[in-house]
Write an enzyme that holds these catalytic residues in place. Structure first.
Site, PDB file in Angstrom:
ATOM      1  N   GLU A 244       9.384  52.737  43.516  1.00 41.59           N
ATOM      2  CA  GLU A 244      10.770  52.626  43.951  1.00 41.59           C
ATOM      3  C   GLU A 244      10.878  51.831  45.256  1.00 41.59           C
ATOM      4  O   GLU A 244      11.795  51.003  45.422  1.00 41.59           O
ATOM      5  CB  GLU A 244      11.363  54.022  44.137  1.00 41.59           C
ATOM      6  CG  GLU A 244      11.380  54.889  42.888  1.00 41.59           C
ATOM      7  CD  GLU A 244      12.446  54.474  41.874  1.00 41.59           C
ATOM      8  OE1 GLU A 244      12.620  53.253  41.644  1.00 41.59           O
ATOM      9  OE2 GLU A 244      13.102  55.365  41.317  1.00 41.59           O
TER      10      GLU A 244
ATOM     11  N   GLU B 154       2.945  45.569  40.456  1.00 43.39           N
ATOM     12  CA  GLU B 154       4.205  44.946  40.856  1.00 43.39           C
ATOM     13  C   GLU B 154       4.043  43.437  41.030  1.00 43.39           C
ATOM     14  O   GLU B 154       4.887  42.652  40.589  1.00 43.39           O
ATOM     15  CB  GLU B 154       4.728  45.573  42.152  1.00 43.39           C
ATOM     16  CG  GLU B 154       5.214  47.008  42.000  1.00 43.39           C
ATOM     17  CD  GLU B 154       6.521  47.116  41.220  1.00 43.39           C
ATOM     18  OE1 GLU B 154       7.197  46.085  41.013  1.00 43.39           O
ATOM     19  OE2 GLU B 154       6.854  48.242  40.810  1.00 43.39           O
TER      20      GLU B 154
ATOM     21  N   GLU C 205      21.331  53.369  35.207  1.00 40.73           N
ATOM     22  CA  GLU C 205      20.574  52.119  35.273  1.00 40.73           C
ATOM     23  C   GLU C 205      20.387  51.519  33.882  1.00 40.73           C
ATOM     24  O   GLU C 205      20.523  50.302  33.697  1.00 40.73           O
ATOM     25  CB  GLU C 205      19.214  52.373  35.930  1.00 40.73           C
ATOM     26  CG  GLU C 205      18.478  51.132  36.341  1.00 40.73           C
ATOM     27  CD  GLU C 205      17.321  51.451  37.268  1.00 40.73           C
ATOM     28  OE1 GLU C 205      16.178  51.107  36.922  1.00 40.73           O
ATOM     29  OE2 GLU C 205      17.568  52.043  38.332  1.00 40.73           O
TER      30      GLU C 205
ATOM     31  N   ASP D 151      12.133  44.229  32.516  1.00 44.12           N
ATOM     32  CA  ASP D 151      12.359  45.398  33.350  1.00 44.12           C
ATOM     33  C   ASP D 151      13.124  46.479  32.590  1.00 44.12           C
ATOM     34  O   ASP D 151      12.918  47.673  32.829  1.00 44.12           O
ATOM     35  CB  ASP D 151      13.123  45.012  34.625  1.00 44.12           C
ATOM     36  CG  ASP D 151      12.884  45.999  35.752  1.00 44.12           C
ATOM     37  OD1 ASP D 151      11.708  46.323  36.012  1.00 44.12           O
ATOM     38  OD2 ASP D 151      13.852  46.456  36.367  1.00 44.12           O
TER      39      ASP D 151
END
Length: 217
Positions: A136, A206, A84, A42
């Site tokens: 998101e 995803e 992040e 990620d």
């Protein structure tokens, strides 16, 4: 428009937001080596995600009128991505994950290639903003599950879940959805089809990303 699509494609949407990887975190049975795989992959994804969001900011500048808040909303998301990246760099050493050693796996490469295609100037703003919202929103819905009452999320993973499952991030996702819906309302049928396809592709990517994490676990 988006709510209609989510009802229409509820099976794949559920697969993306209630994936066994996430449910494993929620009930405390997740293999922590799978979490480490996800963490490293990620990080690489987010680095590819940043220029994608930047490209949408440019599209918003060109497409939105002066009275809209599109740019401000997207810019707020971009600003949080810097923090992040810093979080990933502080989180990975706790798990023995060396960022310089991470090699992107095929599912990650495919997802990043999809983002790169969406960065093309030929991709219309409503299509790109729909994809941004979907990316998101999947994380928000997924990690929010792990913060619900009754969740048995391991203490060492609660900070991760809080990062995407918090109420502030939910409000940001709601703002993105409102922007997307506003532009989709006046879109042609051809544009609506493209946006729906982009949404589906995000959900598919995803699911594959979660699958990739578990396969290495």
């Amino acid at each position: 428009m988006i709510d209609t699509w989510l009802r229409k494609h509820s099976l794949i949407h559920t697969g993306a937001t209630r994936h066994p990887f996430i449910l494993g975190i929620r009930d405390g049975t997740v293999d922590l080596s799978a979490y480490k795989t996800w963490l490293g992959q990620d990080y690489l994804f987010v680095r590819a995600f940043i220029p994608f969001v930047a490209s949408i900011l440019i599209k918003a500048w060109k497409e939105s009128d002066d009275s809209s808040t599109d740019m401000e909303v997207i810019l707020s998301g971009m600003a949080s991505l810097n923090e992040e990246i810093s979080w990933f760099k502080s989180e990975t050493p706790k798990w023995g994950v060396q960022l310089s050693d991470i090699v992107p796996q095929k599912s990650n490469q495919d997802y990043c290639r999809f983002l790169e295609n969406l960065m093309s100037p030929d991709v219309e703003y409503p299509v790109a903003i729909t994809a941004l919202w979907a990316i998101e929103a999947v994380y928000q819905a997924s990690f929010a599950l792990c913060l619900e009452d009754g969740a048995k999320t391991p203490a060492e993973l609660r900070q991760t879940c809080q990062r995407w499952g918090n109420d502030g991030f939910r409000q940001y996702c709601n703002s993105l959805q409102q922007i997307a819906n506003r532009h989709l309302q006046k879109a042609s049928n051809d544009l609506l089809t493209k946006a729906e396809v982009a949404l589906l592709r995000v959900l598919e990517h995803e699911v594959e990303f979660w699958n990739m994490s578990r396969a290495e676990g």
